[in-house]
Write a protein that holds these residues in place. Structure first.
Motif, PDB file in Angstrom:
ATOM      1  N   UNK A 119       0.834  -1.207   0.000  1.00 35.48           N
ATOM      2  CA  UNK A 119       0.000   0.000   0.000  1.00 35.48           C
ATOM      3  C   UNK A 119       0.867   1.255   0.000  1.00 35.48           C
ATOM      4  N   UNK A 120       1.922   1.260   0.803  1.00 36.33           N
ATOM      5  CA  UNK A 120       2.798   2.432   0.841  1.00 36.33           C
ATOM      6  C   UNK A 120       3.460   2.659  -0.521  1.00 36.33           C
ATOM      7  N   UNK A 121       3.800   1.579  -1.212  1.00 35.67           N
ATOM      8  CA  UNK A 121       4.372   1.730  -2.553  1.00 35.67           C
ATOM      9  C   UNK A 121       3.364   2.367  -3.505  1.00 35.67           C
ATOM     10  N   UNK A 122       2.106   1.925  -3.412  1.00 38.56           N
ATOM     11  CA  UNK A 122       1.075   2.510  -4.276  1.00 38.56           C
ATOM     12  C   UNK A 122       0.887   3.991  -3.960  1.00 38.56           C
ATOM     13  N   UNK A 123       0.928   4.338  -2.678  1.00 36.90           N
ATOM     14  CA  UNK A 123       0.805   5.749  -2.302  1.00 36.90           C
ATOM     15  C   UNK A 123       1.908   6.571  -2.967  1.00 36.90           C
ATOM     16  N   UNK A 124       3.124   6.048  -2.988  1.00 39.68           N
ATOM     17  CA  UNK A 124       4.229   6.762  -3.628  1.00 39.68           C
ATOM     18  C   UNK A 124       4.003   6.872  -5.133  1.00 39.68           C
ATOM     19  N   UNK A 125       3.541   5.808  -5.765  1.00 38.79           N
ATOM     20  CA  UNK A 125       3.274   5.862  -7.210  1.00 38.79           C
ATOM     21  C   UNK A 125       2.219   6.911  -7.509  1.00 38.79           C
ATOM     22  N   UNK A 126       1.211   7.030  -6.638  1.00 39.58           N
ATOM     23  CA  UNK A 126       0.143   8.009  -6.851  1.00 39.58           C
ATOM     24  C   UNK A 126       0.592   9.428  -6.559  1.00 39.58           C
TER      25      UNK A 126
END
Length: 888
Positions: free
Chosen positions: A291-298
């Motif tokens: 989830x934290x990786x997705x937050x960074x991608x977004x």
């Protein structure tokens, strides 16, 4: 050009020398036989134009081409690698031809209603008289035994009966179903895998076999964790928030496990730019780190860094807001661009691919050679779907297109059976090889005008390799008795291992110390999380033994090498390149065991631009095309997302094809003595499993539309799901038309309730009139069904030979008498708990080598001493030292 037998058999494969008599029709049977041909068998399709149901229809005939028995593109894809013999089997002369053919063959396949072959004089006992070691695989809708054996199915009705239709859709809405006949595709897989299993057993024991499959029960086997949750925990499948659409949990409902893998969020389909019909992607985060990786991608939007979303429970509790926020971002990106950004960061995301996308826009399928053109004598050059696995010693391949109807009559009668040319000519003139009421095709007249073909002589049958003989196989042993399989598999391949174990192989599941990751997937017994209480793990690991090994240690690797030296098969689902990096790749292992068959089953295969992409089961269904086919039309559920059906089906699809590849390699080894390496791809398996969707695009250039509870199709078809007076549903599956005789039978039944209205009018004896009045006929049928209970509707139709299916829940199946008649429900003892639980059992009845559950799933390291000490010769002291060192 008329195809010749010589050209058809010039390329050897794993089944080279095997002859199959294929009586199958429509989809499931021909699809199974198709893969036997792709693997090198000589498949002879026996057909008759007056009752052919697979060649007709214009939906995959190329635009502007005459529609006839030789121009159906879907038939071409479903029946490539076969020869065609037309013969009137109800005539004495035709039956004599077929009997001679069977006496010189290895396999007989059919998927008619039960007892049809018996009525022809070709029941199993008669087949054994013709060929004592014959392999006979039948797949009737309900099988050949049980109180409803005479009931009929096709894919949609089988899915309805089996509970699968119910498991796919949004809560509170009608079932979305599967968007194609999943049980036609999967029924075909079971025909192929059963044939290969029985062939292997015949090769090593000399014994033939009748495998009595049920298309409906095949579907029941694919809902295992649902049934086991009911058995173990008493949990009903009829509950608020179930099925949960694409989510693992539906917001605002009790937090109960929904059989989609770990309960996590985000886990959904999201709209992408530019906002077209198929502009969607699937995104799954299985951990806080993902989830934290997705937050960074977004780009770390303010809403996403809210502490409410830091934990899995927080994301599940606030899932509506979470999904809205994710979609506000996904709408700004095109689906393939989004995939690349996410995958670069290790986030599980894939586009929802349409049938067009898979053919034109998927670089992985292109790299792997999934769609290779092949010239058809009438259709021309079109792409055909290829096998979803690579085999190092006996590569599969599409060698010839589907046969023209009766194209090989002369080659088969004269070249294979040694009959005279005069008999061929007389056969046409007397209606034995072609109906006298129908015009012949020009190539038939060419055969009649040609001279006598030379008889090929006796068929060459390869002897069984000495190392594969199983002369000491005990009576009643499973067909894979004597095989040793090492399984290094998680959710991606454990179904394949279970199939082999329940069919009698000694499957040794190798887990890391502490247990394999799927032990942490619910539901759990009594909802108490524990690695020994996962009902999910229990279902997928029956009949296996279990040992623990840490392959990151030298001692662990050394023990694995010793085990592999004694094994027949290694099945593994590790990331590409992982085992070779440890010195445990195929080349390393075969140095000690050249007979080893090793299958690597991975999300995208060992090669290609997507080979290292992160994935999940729903992500696979998005990329594979299932979600592009499955969902609702706007008139039923406005703005509905594409739907991923439940139950772990992507893993099942991959496992079915992996099993087929493994068994074909074992059949090959039984005559050559050589092992081989198999590179199997779940993505390719999924891409193959949407029935006519890909051929519709290849031959017509049309993109299919999702439709509630029925086949995706380029145009909206009449609905097939009708509600009964008890609130339950039946699937009528008449969206592709209804024949005058069937309508008359329906109308006479309806008239007994005073509900026929005008359907008994003689004008409905004309198919054209039926077509012009389709909407009216459906309205009358809808009113009629609404006056019946579900039981009255489907039993009444089936007793009249009309293929309606009850859309049943898993709850409905537990007390189903037909399933009990066929021994589907089995009691499995858990001695450590002092309890036994009812498990779903086999999809088929094997007359001489039963398919059964031998034991419950292993506890962590349960068989370490038995295997490592008892079989490899380690001492208990050795085992203790290895445990202390972290190797076991």
């Amino acid at each position: 050009m008329v195809q010749t037998v010589a050209r058809a058999t010039e390329t050897a494969g794993a089944l080279n020398g095997v002859r199959v008599v294929d009586f199958t029709w429509v989809r499931a049977g021909p699809w199974g036989a198709r893969w036997l041909g792709t693997l090198g068998a000589e498949v002879i399709k026996v057909e008759w134009p007056l009752n052919e149901r697979g060649r007709g229809g214009a939906f995959t005939t190329p635009q502007g081409m005459e529609v006839n028995l030789n121009t159906n593109g879907n038939f071409n894809d479903t029946n490539c690698n076969k020869l065609s013999l037309t013969v009137n089997i109800r005539s004495p002369q035709g039956l004599d031809i077929v009997k001679q053919l069977i006496s010189e063959s290895d396999v007989v396949l059919e998927n008619f209603s039960s007892r049809v072959l018996d009525s022809w004089g070709l029941g199993y006992e008669e087949l054994c008289k013709l060929k004592p070691d014959i392999v006979y695989v039948s797949q009737a809708g309900f099988g050949h035994t049980g109180r409803y054996h005479h009931y009929q199915t096709n894919g949609p009705s089988a899915q309805a009966f089996s509970g699968m239709t119910y498991l796919s859709g949004l809560p509170g809405e009608p079932p979305a179903g599967w968007g194609w006949s999943y049980l036609d595709d999967t029924g075909g897989m079971y025909i192929a895998l059963s044939t290969l299993t029985a062939l292997y057993r015949r090769n090593v024991t000399g014994k033939g076999q009748h495998v009595d499959l049920s298309q409906m029960i095949v579907g029941c086997t694919l809902n295992g964790p649902v049934y086991l949750d009911m058995s173990v925990n008493g949990r009903s499948s009829i509950r608020e928030g179930f099925p949960p659409g694409n989510r693992t949990h539906w917001p605002g409902t009790p937090l109960v496990h929904n059989y989609r893998g770990p309960t996590v969020a985000p886990h959904n389909a999201y709209r992408t730019a530019p906002g077209g019909y198929n502009d969607w992607c699937a995104i799954v985060c299985l951990s806080d780190d993902e989830w934290r990786r997705l937050v960074e991608v977004m780009g770390r939007p303010a809403w996403a860094v809210d502490p409410r979303f830091d934990s899995a429970l927080g994301r599940l509790t606030n899932q509506e807001e979470l999904d809205a926020g994710v979609e506000s971002w996904t709408r700004t990106l095109e689906k393939y661009e989004l995939m690349e950004k996410c995958q670069a960061a290790g986030v599980r995301a894939m586009p929802v691919q349409s049938n067009q996308d898979r053919v034109d826009n998927d670089p992985q399928l292109d790299h792997r050679g999934m769609y290779i053109p092949l010239e058809h004598p009438v259709l021309g050059s079109y792409k055909l779907q290829n096998a979803p696995f690579k085999m190092s010693e006996s590569p599969p391949g599409n060698r010839i297109p589907s046969p023209l109807m009766g194209e090989h009559n002369q080659e088969i009668l004269e070249g294979i059976l040694g009959r005279s040319h005069d008999e061929l000519v007389t056969g046409y003139e007397d209606g034995i090889l072609w109906p006298t009421s129908m015009n012949r095709f020009p190539y038939m007249d060419e055969m009649m005008a040609a001279g006598q073909l030379e008889h090929q002589g006796d068929r060459k049958v390869a002897p069984v390799h000495d190392a594969d003989r199983r002369e000491d196989t005990p009576d009643g042993a499973g067909p894979l008795h004597g095989l040793r399989v090492l399984e290094l598999a998680d959710e991606k391949g454990q179904w394949c291992g279970k199939l082999m174990a329940d069919l009698g192989a000694d499957v040794v599941k190798i887990e890391p110390p502490g247990g394999e990751v799927t032990r942490q997937v619910g539901p759990y017994m009594d909802d108490v999380p524990n690695r020994e209480r996962s009902v999910y793990f229990w279902h997928y690991n029956t009949s296996k033994r279990g040992v623990t090994l840490n392959l990151e240690t030298e001692d662990g690797r050394a023990i694995f090498r010793r085990l592999a030296a004694t094994a027949d098969v290694v099945l593994e689902t590790m990331p590409p390149g992982y085992l070779p990096s440890l010195g445990l790749g195929y080349d390393d292992l075969r140095a000690e065991n050249p007979r080893l068959v090793m299958c690597s089953l991975t999300p995208f295969g060992q090669t290609g631009p997507w080979r290292d992409y992160a994935t999940s089961e729903m992500v696979q269904l998005a990329a594979g095309g299932q979600m592009g086919c499955c969902g609702y039309e706007d008139s039923v559920v406005p703005n509905a997302p594409p739907i991923a059906g439940g139950g772990g089906q992507a893993w099942h699809m991959g496992s079915h094809y992996a099993y087929i590849a493994i068994m074909s390699a074992l059949v090959f080894r039984s005559t050559t003595g050589r092992g081989q390496y198999i590179d199997a791809s779940i993505h390719e398996a999924c891409a193959l499993t949407t029935e006519p969707a890909v051929p519709i695009y290849i031959y017509r250039g049309e993109v299919v539309l999702r439709q509630t509870g029925r086949h995706a199709f380029p145009t909206i078809r009449p609905k097939t799901q009708f509600r009964c007076k008890d609130g339950k549903l039946v699937n009528l599956m008449i969206g592709f038309g209804i024949a005058p005789r069937e309508l008359r039978t329906l109308a006479e039944w309806m008239d007994g309730y005073g509900a026929a209205e005008d359907l008994l009018d003689e004008k409905y004896g004309d198919a054209a009139v039926i077509g012009e009045n389709t909407d009216h006929i459906f309205e009358v049928l809808e009113r009629f069904v609404l006056g019946l209970t579900q039981e009255e509707a489907y039993h009444g139709a089936q007793e009249r030979g009309i293929n309606w299916g009850a859309i049943r829940t898993p709850n409905d199946l537990v007390d189903d008498g037909h399933l009990h008649d066929r021994g589907f429900w089995v009691s499995v003892e858990h001695p450590e708990l002092g309890k036994s639980f009812t498990y779903p059992g086999p999809a088929g009845v094997w007359n001489d080598s039963p398919w059964r559950i031998y034991r419950r799933a292993p506890l962590v390291g349960e068989h370490n001493e038995e295997v490592l000490c008892g079989e490899l010769g380690l001492t208990r002291a050795d085992l203790a030292v290895l445990a202390e060192g972290g190797a076991v």
